[in-house]
Motif scaffolding. Structure first.
Motif, PDB file in Angstrom:
ATOM      1  N   PHE A 218     -58.368 -84.288  -8.805  1.00  0.00           N
ATOM      2  CA  PHE A 218     -57.871 -84.251 -10.289  1.00  0.00           C
ATOM      3  C   PHE A 218     -59.219 -84.048 -10.923  1.00  0.00           C
ATOM      4  O   PHE A 218     -60.267 -84.459 -10.568  1.00  0.00           O
TER       5      PHE A 218
ATOM      6  N   LEU B 138     -60.859 -92.515  -5.325  1.00  0.00           N
ATOM      7  CA  LEU B 138     -60.266 -93.571  -5.839  1.00  0.00           C
ATOM      8  C   LEU B 138     -59.416 -94.373  -4.966  1.00  0.00           C
ATOM      9  O   LEU B 138     -58.298 -94.204  -4.683  1.00  0.00           O
ATOM     10  N   GLN B 139     -60.096 -95.264  -4.090  1.00  0.00           N
ATOM     11  CA  GLN B 139     -59.392 -96.361  -3.225  1.00  0.00           C
ATOM     12  C   GLN B 139     -60.556 -97.282  -2.888  1.00  0.00           C
ATOM     13  O   GLN B 139     -61.603 -97.167  -3.344  1.00  0.00           O
ATOM     14  N   THR B 140     -59.740 -98.375  -2.286  1.00  0.00           N
ATOM     15  CA  THR B 140     -60.788 -99.456  -1.960  1.00  0.00           C
ATOM     16  C   THR B 140     -61.147 -99.327  -0.411  1.00  0.00           C
ATOM     17  O   THR B 140     -60.061 -99.060   0.459  1.00  0.00           O
TER      18      THR B 140
ATOM     19  N   PRO C 200     -56.448 -89.934  -3.882  1.00  0.00           N
ATOM     20  CA  PRO C 200     -56.900 -88.972  -4.913  1.00  0.00           C
ATOM     21  C   PRO C 200     -58.571 -88.771  -5.202  1.00  0.00           C
ATOM     22  O   PRO C 200     -59.156 -89.958  -5.228  1.00  0.00           O
TER      23      PRO C 200
ATOM     24  N   ALA D  75     -57.349 -99.483 -12.814  1.00  0.00           N
ATOM     25  CA  ALA D  75     -57.455-100.052 -11.426  1.00  0.00           C
ATOM     26  C   ALA D  75     -57.829-101.668 -11.260  1.00  0.00           C
ATOM     27  O   ALA D  75     -57.104-102.354 -10.763  1.00  0.00           O
TER      28      ALA D  75
ATOM     29  N   LEU E   8     -59.764 -95.101 -16.201  1.00  0.00           N
ATOM     30  CA  LEU E   8     -59.007 -95.360 -14.686  1.00  0.00           C
ATOM     31  C   LEU E   8     -59.524 -96.597 -14.048  1.00  0.00           C
ATOM     32  O   LEU E   8     -58.901 -97.211 -13.580  1.00  0.00           O
TER      33      LEU E   8
ATOM     34  N   ILE F 189     -61.280 -85.064 -13.923  1.00  0.00           N
ATOM     35  CA  ILE F 189     -61.362 -86.388 -14.698  1.00  0.00           C
ATOM     36  C   ILE F 189     -62.623 -86.480 -15.427  1.00  0.00           C
ATOM     37  O   ILE F 189     -63.742 -86.793 -14.674  1.00  0.00           O
TER      38      ILE F 189
ATOM     39  N   GLU G  66     -54.436 -88.598   1.626  1.00  0.00           N
ATOM     40  CA  GLU G  66     -53.703 -89.200   0.863  1.00  0.00           C
ATOM     41  C   GLU G  66     -54.471 -90.019  -0.439  1.00  0.00           C
ATOM     42  O   GLU G  66     -53.936 -90.483  -1.507  1.00  0.00           O
TER      43      GLU G  66
ATOM     44  N   CYS H 243     -61.431 -87.815  -7.861  1.00  0.00           N
ATOM     45  CA  CYS H 243     -61.710 -87.311  -9.062  1.00  0.00           C
ATOM     46  C   CYS H 243     -62.783 -86.817  -9.549  1.00  0.00           C
ATOM     47  O   CYS H 243     -63.871 -86.973  -8.981  1.00  0.00           O
TER      48      CYS H 243
END
Lengths: 253, 253
Positions: free
Chosen positions: B149, B108-110, B123, B163, B159, B151, B121, B125
């Protein structure tokens, strides 16, 4: 030494006093507070007054009280033709009684009582009625901050509104995000790196260039599935309005 | 060594390949890309294939392609009963063809092409259809990130929507803030410390507790003066809806 009298002892005043006290070029002459402070802020413990008539001569009088109280307290000062400024983002320079030379000394930041803040990084917005007074305020501001700006009252109003969007409203979107997480048993911390990266991005890119997501891609299928998923009418409404705003803006590019 | 085959060579795939390559416990066997890459990414230069039939045995096949292409490419794989996962936040696990054991590996990041990112760093899922496969994905994820996580697909959808609020919509509010600044000849950088502090605050406070501003204070006079100032009907509309949302929420406290 520039002699400064601080009128008021709220959050902003207390942070300001600390910052002024750290400079060798500035001196706090007195601090006015309705209730004499005994415990807190030992720096100025010997310089508190609770009677406006006891205020002595200073180069600048900084009024740091609630917006509504600025008019009243500035009219109660028993001197004239001195430099009197307030620290409010949302009050006009006109709110200060015109018997004195007026100005604004507005540090643009959210101050919390128990949180230390590096004043050097806080932008200070200045305004005065005449150029000499501006010089005085600029000298003070540059002693405590690296970011000093000349901002007129109408500009300060616009700035305050912009701050509502990027601070108050942004925080509310964090709230909605955290509620959606809670309702679905997802720890909100998963979103923290994304939230931080969103801010990092606009340090180097214009917000317009940093825009991503289904709205700007015009990804109708994803947008529709999100709207179907959102049961809360309020969230759905906000989702639609912000999506439309992003899309309308893109058309204008 | 866990053997990983990466299918796709977009932003996410490229960042993932680098992260996998940094771990001694993981090995990239092959990278499938329709067009054979010659210049970029020397790490896997010798392991590119552009024909799905050339894919060799691996422990996990990570499909990192556009959402729309997941169904098609997963149906084209000429093997069965292997662990095949995708990296999409907005696609269900069901989008992977059921001839293989399915899973999701969603960071989960751009991701931006030219920006280095600390994968530790980010996360990750995870979702699988059975517990053994979950163990495998978890082993991989823990090699490259400190934040892993479990999920489910419905949670991942929630989520993704959250976001959109905290990333896409927040960025749009930054845009509006920057436009208001531009229109009034104010440098947007004045707002940067406030923007950063807004994010800092919610690292220790719930967003609900961090809320400040005229809406939550129910400061009608300031709200009205802001609405009067805003000429742009769209900004005015957004201001009103978010103000009302903050106020309605406060009542519920």
């Amino acid at each position: 030494m520039i002699k400064i009298c601080v009128i008021g002892f709220g959050n902003v005043a207390q942070h300001l006093i600390k910052a002024v006290n750290n400079s060798d070029l500035l001196e706090i002459t007195q601090v006015y507070s309705r209730t004499i402070q005994t415990e807190s802020n030992r720096i100025v413990l010997d310089r508190f007054v609770n009677d406006l008539d006891l205020i002595k001569d200073a180069d600048v009088y900084i009024i740091s009280v609630t917006d509504d109280a600025i008019r009243h307290i500035s009219s109660e000062l028993n001197f004239e033709n001195k430099l009197v400024v307030h620290t409010s983002g949302s009050s006009s320079i006109e709110n200060i009684n015109s018997k004195n030379r007026r100005g604004v000394f507005y540090p643009l930041q959210t101050f919390s009582k128990n949180k230390e803040i590096d004043f050097k990084e806080i932008p200070i917005c200045l305004e005065t009625e005449n150029p000499e007074d501006y010089k005085t305020l600029e000298n003070i501001a540059k002693c405590i901050s690296n970011h000093v700006f000349n901002i007129s009252s109408p500009q300060r109003k616009a700035l305050h509104i912009a701050a509502v969007f990027v601070n108050n409203f942004v925080n509310h979107l964090y709230f909605i995000g955290s509620e959606i997480c809670k309702e679905n048993d997802i720890p909100f911390e998963i979103l923290q790196p994304l939230i931080s990266e969103t801010v990092e991005k606009i340090k180097t890119l214009e917000p317009q260039a940093a825009q991503t997501g289904p709205a700007i891609r015009n990804d109708i299928r994803t947008i529709d599935s999100h709207l179907l998923f959102l049961q809360n009418e309020n969230y759905k409404n906000i989702y639609q309005i912000l999506t439309r705003s992003i899309q309308n803006h893109v058309k204008k590019l």
